[in-house]
Design a protein around this motif. Structure first.
Motif, mmCIF file in Angstrom:
data_model
loop_
_atom_site.group_PDB
_atom_site.id
_atom_site.type_symbol
_atom_site.label_atom_id
_atom_site.label_comp_id
_atom_site.label_asym_id
_atom_site.label_seq_id
_atom_site.Cartn_x
_atom_site.Cartn_y
_atom_site.Cartn_z
ATOM 1 N N MET A 177 -3.804 68.935 17.662
ATOM 2 C CA MET A 177 -5.167 68.691 18.155
ATOM 3 C C MET A 177 -5.975 67.875 17.154
ATOM 4 O O MET A 177 -6.723 66.966 17.524
ATOM 5 C CB MET A 177 -5.873 70.009 18.464
ATOM 6 N N ASN A 180 -4.514 64.213 17.216
ATOM 7 C CA ASN A 180 -4.837 63.504 18.454
ATOM 8 C C ASN A 180 -6.331 63.230 18.571
ATOM 9 O O ASN A 180 -6.738 62.163 19.049
ATOM 10 C CB ASN A 180 -4.358 64.324 19.656
ATOM 11 N N THR A 181 -7.153 64.172 18.124
ATOM 12 C CA THR A 181 -8.604 63.963 18.147
ATOM 13 C C THR A 181 -8.994 62.757 17.303
ATOM 14 O O THR A 181 -9.901 61.993 17.656
ATOM 15 C CB THR A 181 -9.328 65.219 17.632
ATOM 16 N N THR A 182 -8.303 62.556 16.202
ATOM 17 C CA THR A 182 -8.634 61.443 15.309
ATOM 18 C C THR A 182 -8.329 60.102 15.956
ATOM 19 O O THR A 182 -9.062 59.127 15.771
ATOM 20 C CB THR A 182 -7.878 61.597 13.981
ATOM 21 N N VAL A 211 -19.036 66.367 21.551
ATOM 22 C CA VAL A 211 -17.703 66.184 20.962
ATOM 23 C C VAL A 211 -17.746 66.123 19.439
ATOM 24 O O VAL A 211 -16.743 65.853 18.784
ATOM 25 C CB VAL A 211 -17.013 64.916 21.507
ATOM 26 N N ASN A 213 -17.254 67.836 16.824
ATOM 27 C CA ASN A 213 -16.654 69.051 16.271
ATOM 28 C C ASN A 213 -16.469 68.935 14.763
ATOM 29 O O ASN A 213 -16.828 67.939 14.138
ATOM 30 C CB ASN A 213 -15.327 69.359 16.976
#
Length: 293
Positions: A177, A180-182, A211, A213
């Motif tokens: 996660m 992939n978020t990066t 978003v 986070n």
């Protein structure tokens, strides 16, 4: 206070070990490169010449190394931890490794009539320094209950997940996660920049939105400044993505986004940026679309 052994003084292991010394525990350390132990030795930790010697001296032996091959070497190899174990000791491995790599270590520790606890961590260098890591735990529950006061020094949140390799899988899942978020962050930033929005404004908006986070928050300065000092390197993220894809085969699940994003990390390593922070994906994509800043 407890008699603790610590194996592995890298970016994460060093501040974690320092916190145990600060808390007053008797700590004995070993690292492949002794110079990395300089700070903890200056604080009062003791040095031993092998993992075996550390295990002979300590009741609780912590491990924080970079991959499964090193884990198996320091535990199972000549002058390894298992050579120094006597009945009743607890081995706590905080490394990020695969369930397959963890299993023989668990079996070897059990053969010595000792207990093994898997405790990979969530968070990077700054939370490690502050003792605010998240600890994912599985293995011998009685070992967890005994060593929990020591774990309190290292982590704010502790999550008991199961009796076997569950903590390993959970940590790998979390890191997919993060990685992939990066990539999503890189795509959002470069789209905004191509439309004429400066990167500082872009990051301010993203970080203040739904978003925004902790992953985004932790990379604001790096992205704004375009400087990617490694809190967690591209090579380490690539290693964790490979662990995730191996686990997906083992547990018969599908990770299509992770498989694709892995290629971007591979490309970043190939371009010579493997030792930079994984957020350098932003710079990689900026260059790919013609942004130079």
């Amino acid at each position: 206070m407890s008699n603790i052994g610590w194996i592995g003084l890298g970016n994460m292991g060093n501040p974690m070990c320092k916190n145990l010394v600060k808390a007053g525990h008797e700590v004995t350390v070993w690292n492949r490169t002794k110079s990395k132990a300089k700070d903890v030795l200056a604080m009062g930790a003791a040095w031993e010449t092998s993992p075996k010697a550390v295990a002979q001296k300590a009741d609780y032996i912590f491990i924080m190394v970079s991959n499964g091959a090193i884990l198996k070497k320091v535990v199972l190899g000549e002058n390894g931890i298992c050579d120094g174990l006597t009945e009743g000791k607890i081995v706590i491995d905080m490394s990020t490794v695969s369930p397959e790599e963890s299993l023989p270590v668990n079996e070897a520790v059990k053969m010595k009539k000792c207990r093994f606890l898997r405790s990979p961590v969530t968070g990077s260098v700054v939370p490690a320094e502050k003792g605010l890591l998240g600890l994912l735990l599985s293995g011998d529950r009685t070992a967890f209950e005994e060593v929990e006061p020591v774990l309190d020094v290292l982590g704010k949140n502790k999550y008991w997940i199961g009796a076997k390799e569950e903590a390993r899988v959970m940590k790998i899942a979390l890191n997919t996660m993060v990685g992939n978020t990066t990539q999503l962050l890189a795509e959002a930033v470069t789209l905004a920049e191509k439309a004429g929005i400066n990167v500082e404004t872009c990051m301010e908006v993203i970080s203040g939105s739904a978003v925004g986070n902790l992953i985004v928050q932790s990379k604001i300065d790096a992205i704004n400044e375009g400087k990617y000092e490694p809190a967690f390197s591209v090579k380490m993220m690539l290693k964790d993505f490979d662990l995730a894809l191996d686990a997906a085969k083992q547990y018969e699940t599908s990770l299509p986004v992770t498989a694709l994003t892995r290629q971007f990390y591979e490309e970043t390593v190939a371009s010579g940026r493997g030792d930079e922070d994984y957020a350098v994906l932003v710079k990689r994509l900026e260059e790919n679309v013609g942004i130079n800043r």
